[in-house]
Design an enzyme around this catalytic site. Sequence first.
Site, PDB file in Angstrom:
ATOM      1  N   LYS A  61       0.852  -1.184   0.000  1.00 38.46           N
ATOM      2  CA  LYS A  61       0.000   0.000   0.000  1.00 38.46           C
ATOM      3  C   LYS A  61       0.894   1.243   0.000  1.00 38.46           C
ATOM      4  CE  LYS A  61      -4.470   0.534   2.251  1.00 38.46           C
ATOM      5  NZ  LYS A  61      -5.167   0.492   3.534  1.00 38.46           N
TER       6      LYS A  61
HETATM    7  O1  G3P Z   1      -7.954   1.202   5.226  1.00 39.77           O
HETATM    8  C1  G3P Z   1      -8.311   2.469   4.858  1.00 39.77           C
HETATM    9  C2  G3P Z   1      -9.731   2.878   5.159  1.00 39.77           C
HETATM   10  O2  G3P Z   1     -10.615   1.835   4.945  1.00 39.77           O
HETATM   11  C3  G3P Z   1      -9.921   3.671   6.406  1.00 39.77           C
HETATM   12  O3  G3P Z   1     -11.251   3.793   6.820  1.00 39.77           O
HETATM   13  O4  G3P Z   1     -12.970   4.433   8.464  1.00 39.77           O
HETATM   14  O5  G3P Z   1     -10.570   5.118   8.850  1.00 39.77           O
HETATM   15  O6  G3P Z   1     -11.926   6.201   7.067  1.00 39.77           O
HETATM   16  P1  G3P Z   1     -11.696   4.937   7.857  1.00 39.77           P
END
Ligand code: G3P
Length: 218
Positions: free
Chosen positions: A83
């Site tokens: 990533k």
């Molecule tokens: O892995 C990245 C992403 O899915 C993060 O999600 O909920 O922290 O915006 P969030």
Amino acid sequence: MQFFLDTADIGEIERGLELGMVDGVTTNPSLIAKQGKPYLPTVKEIAELVPGPVSGEVLATDYQGMLDQAHRLAELADNVVIKVPLIPEGLRVAAQLDAEDIDTNVTLCFSANQALLAAKAGATYISPFVGRLDDIGHDGMALIEEIIEIYDNYDYATDVLVASVRSTAHVLQSATLGADVATIPFGVLEKLYRHSLTDIGLDKFLSDWAKTGKSFDD
Ligand code: G3P
């Protein structure tokens, strides 16, 4: 459609695998920090547990630093996907890893132009963050629609991986739009199973049979 679990929690991953609905896992530095465990060993542990792709993120932000960390992550296991953040140096790293046949997941995508750049760089996955766009009053799922249209226009091979999923509606809309993958928090995955009529119907079936006083084998 593929479901990835968006977590670094081993318990959640084990439960998700048991359910048979988990095709892969995505992690990020925040998710690993929450576990209070060391970085690389955590990615390795997850990659050994999960048969599918497991995204592990670089922590450096300069080209050489990201590339070195990418190689160390890639050495952990064959199913580790690197990533990298959607910044100019991150996309240079993605292009280099593509040339080395190493899979990448370009993260922190918030616009269709960014997704176009990631596809041109040869990213394996693009991760648009729908929940964080909704958080600031934008329409996260509209971005997914736009990216799918652009990728279809040019037959880009990059898979659209819907990230920052916060609700079952996000999953449903991802499927309706034809996104390749949604990376889902465990709590949202569990909610996909639920419907009150399923519970009411099951109670009725079982209580009707219980009234007969007979067992399964009678
Ligand atoms: O892995 C990245 C992403 O899915 C993060 O999600 O909920 O922290 O915006 P969030």
